[in-house]
Design a protein around this motif. Sequence first.
Motif, PDB file in Angstrom:
ATOM      1  N   LEU A 106       0.826  -1.209   0.000  1.00  0.00           N
ATOM      2  CA  LEU A 106       0.000   0.000   0.000  1.00  0.00           C
ATOM      3  C   LEU A 106       0.858   1.255   0.000  1.00  0.00           C
ATOM      4  CD1 LEU A 106      -2.888  -0.915   2.463  1.00  0.00           C
ATOM      5  CD2 LEU A 106      -3.014  -0.644  -0.009  1.00  0.00           C
ATOM      6  N   TRP A 107       1.978   1.211   0.683  1.00  0.00           N
ATOM      7  CA  TRP A 107       2.900   2.356   0.718  1.00  0.00           C
ATOM      8  C   TRP A 107       3.415   2.657  -0.680  1.00  0.00           C
ATOM      9  CZ3 TRP A 107       8.666   2.337   2.169  1.00  0.00           C
ATOM     10  CH2 TRP A 107       9.079   3.618   2.535  1.00  0.00           C
ATOM     11  N   GLU A 108       3.793   1.620  -1.420  1.00  0.00           N
ATOM     12  CA  GLU A 108       4.251   1.827  -2.800  1.00  0.00           C
ATOM     13  C   GLU A 108       3.175   2.499  -3.636  1.00  0.00           C
ATOM     14  OE1 GLU A 108       4.996  -0.730  -6.861  1.00  0.00           O
ATOM     15  OE2 GLU A 108       5.705  -1.625  -4.993  1.00  0.00           O
ATOM     16  N   TRP A 109       1.979   1.943  -3.601  1.00  0.00           N
ATOM     17  CA  TRP A 109       0.913   2.421  -4.475  1.00  0.00           C
ATOM     18  C   TRP A 109       0.394   3.803  -4.096  1.00  0.00           C
ATOM     19  CZ3 TRP A 109      -1.776  -2.831  -3.327  1.00  0.00           C
ATOM     20  CH2 TRP A 109      -1.139  -3.841  -4.049  1.00  0.00           C
ATOM     21  N   ASN A 110       0.306   4.079  -2.812  1.00  0.00           N
ATOM     22  CA  ASN A 110      -0.394   5.279  -2.350  1.00  0.00           C
ATOM     23  C   ASN A 110       0.505   6.407  -1.857  1.00  0.00           C
ATOM     24  OD1 ASN A 110      -3.461   4.455  -2.258  1.00  0.00           O
ATOM     25  ND2 ASN A 110      -2.318   2.700  -1.475  1.00  0.00           N
ATOM     26  N   ALA A 111       1.783   6.141  -1.648  1.00  0.00           N
ATOM     27  CA  ALA A 111       2.670   7.176  -1.107  1.00  0.00           C
ATOM     28  C   ALA A 111       3.968   7.292  -1.895  1.00  0.00           C
ATOM     29  CB  ALA A 111       2.970   6.898   0.367  1.00  0.00           C
ATOM     30  N   VAL A 112       4.725   6.205  -2.000  1.00  0.00           N
ATOM     31  CA  VAL A 112       6.055   6.286  -2.592  1.00  0.00           C
ATOM     32  C   VAL A 112       6.001   6.677  -4.068  1.00  0.00           C
ATOM     33  CG1 VAL A 112       8.137   4.980  -3.170  1.00  0.00           C
ATOM     34  CG2 VAL A 112       7.054   4.677  -0.939  1.00  0.00           C
ATOM     35  N   GLN A 113       5.250   5.941  -4.865  1.00  0.00           N
ATOM     36  CA  GLN A 113       5.221   6.241  -6.298  1.00  0.00           C
ATOM     37  C   GLN A 113       4.556   7.593  -6.597  1.00  0.00           C
ATOM     38  OE1 GLN A 113       7.276   4.746  -7.805  1.00  0.00           O
ATOM     39  NE2 GLN A 113       7.018   2.538  -8.113  1.00  0.00           N
ATOM     40  N   PRO A 114       3.427   7.944  -5.964  1.00  0.00           N
ATOM     41  CA  PRO A 114       2.877   9.280  -6.201  1.00  0.00           C
ATOM     42  C   PRO A 114       3.844  10.394  -5.836  1.00  0.00           C
ATOM     43  CG  PRO A 114       1.210   7.870  -5.226  1.00  0.00           C
ATOM     44  CD  PRO A 114       2.499   7.108  -5.162  1.00  0.00           C
ATOM     45  N   ALA A 115       4.580  10.236  -4.732  1.00  0.00           N
ATOM     46  CA  ALA A 115       5.541  11.266  -4.331  1.00  0.00           C
ATOM     47  C   ALA A 115       6.692  11.354  -5.326  1.00  0.00           C
ATOM     48  CB  ALA A 115       6.070  10.973  -2.926  1.00  0.00           C
ATOM     49  N   ALA A 116       7.156  10.215  -5.824  1.00  0.00           N
ATOM     50  CA  ALA A 116       8.246  10.216  -6.804  1.00  0.00           C
ATOM     51  C   ALA A 116       7.816  10.900  -8.102  1.00  0.00           C
ATOM     52  CB  ALA A 116       8.699   8.786  -7.087  1.00  0.00           C
ATOM     53  N   LEU A 117       6.619  10.606  -8.553  1.00  0.00           N
ATOM     54  CA  LEU A 117       6.120  11.247  -9.772  1.00  0.00           C
ATOM     55  C   LEU A 117       5.940  12.747  -9.569  1.00  0.00           C
ATOM     56  CD1 LEU A 117       3.519   8.557 -10.898  1.00  0.00           C
ATOM     57  CD2 LEU A 117       5.665   9.136 -12.040  1.00  0.00           C
ATOM     58  N   GLN A 118       5.492  13.137  -8.393  1.00  0.00           N
ATOM     59  CA  GLN A 118       5.291  14.558  -8.111  1.00  0.00           C
ATOM     60  C   GLN A 118       6.609  15.321  -8.097  1.00  0.00           C
ATOM     61  OE1 GLN A 118       3.335  15.368  -4.388  1.00  0.00           O
ATOM     62  NE2 GLN A 118       3.883  17.544  -4.422  1.00  0.00           N
ATOM     63  N   HIS A 119       7.625  14.766  -7.450  1.00  0.00           N
ATOM     64  CA  HIS A 119       8.866  15.512  -7.252  1.00  0.00           C
ATOM     65  C   HIS A 119       9.918  15.280  -8.332  1.00  0.00           C
ATOM     66  CE1 HIS A 119       7.595  16.975  -3.359  1.00  0.00           C
ATOM     67  NE2 HIS A 119       7.294  15.747  -2.985  1.00  0.00           N
TER      68      HIS A 119
END
Length: 227
Positions: A106-119
């Motif tokens: 869930l961390w990958e899908w909902n936090a890590v990857q969205p944050a990486a794409l954003q920054h």
Amino acid sequence: MLFGGMLLYGYGRNHPEDLPWTELDLTRPVGAFTGRKLVQLRGEAEQCRALLGRAGVRFTALPPRSGNGQCGYDDAVRFTGGGALDIAYRPAGLGTSCPVAAALALWEWNAVQPAALQHFGRKVERIEHFGSYSCRRIYGRSEGSWSEHSTANAVDVAAFVLEDGTRISVAGDWTGDDPAARFLHDARDGACKLFATVLSPDYNKAHRDHLHLDQAERGAFGWRGCR
């Protein structure tokens, strides 16, 4: 009262992740009670593995392991790659308790990857870690409480590597206001919604180079630690 009840019922049907009595579904968005439900998977190995399978996560169940004192586990799994997960873990072969594995997905899908794409405009390809299972007490002391690592119920994350090879480490990039630091803080904050304990360099010097993530049980009220 009737109108309010109807509104609550309607909301609950569309957002079951925000209700304490609904079953956990790893394919749903993270809700108000998702973190608590993940902790409650402790001791429910069969249910936890079924949730991973339904979410498309490929894994193998690890055989039970015993050790000195309170060490050992009987519900650990290892991601085998592919499926619904894009991130690989290095060193390879990371095994964690199933509740930790479910939270990592869930961390990958909902936090890590969205944050990486954003920054950065690109995704994380792998996560570097310091391991999960370690038969020891907290901070390696000779006395005191046993660490969540002693039951593979924790993992220490050291760095993230993007698709283009860019490496963002907790030790080198935590401070400042650049994209790397903002990404790390967003990843930490996202983990706080999914893990019972999240400790970062903001906590103490012992965590200056990693994020400690665990699913410690803390009683009926589900108190969580995020620092």
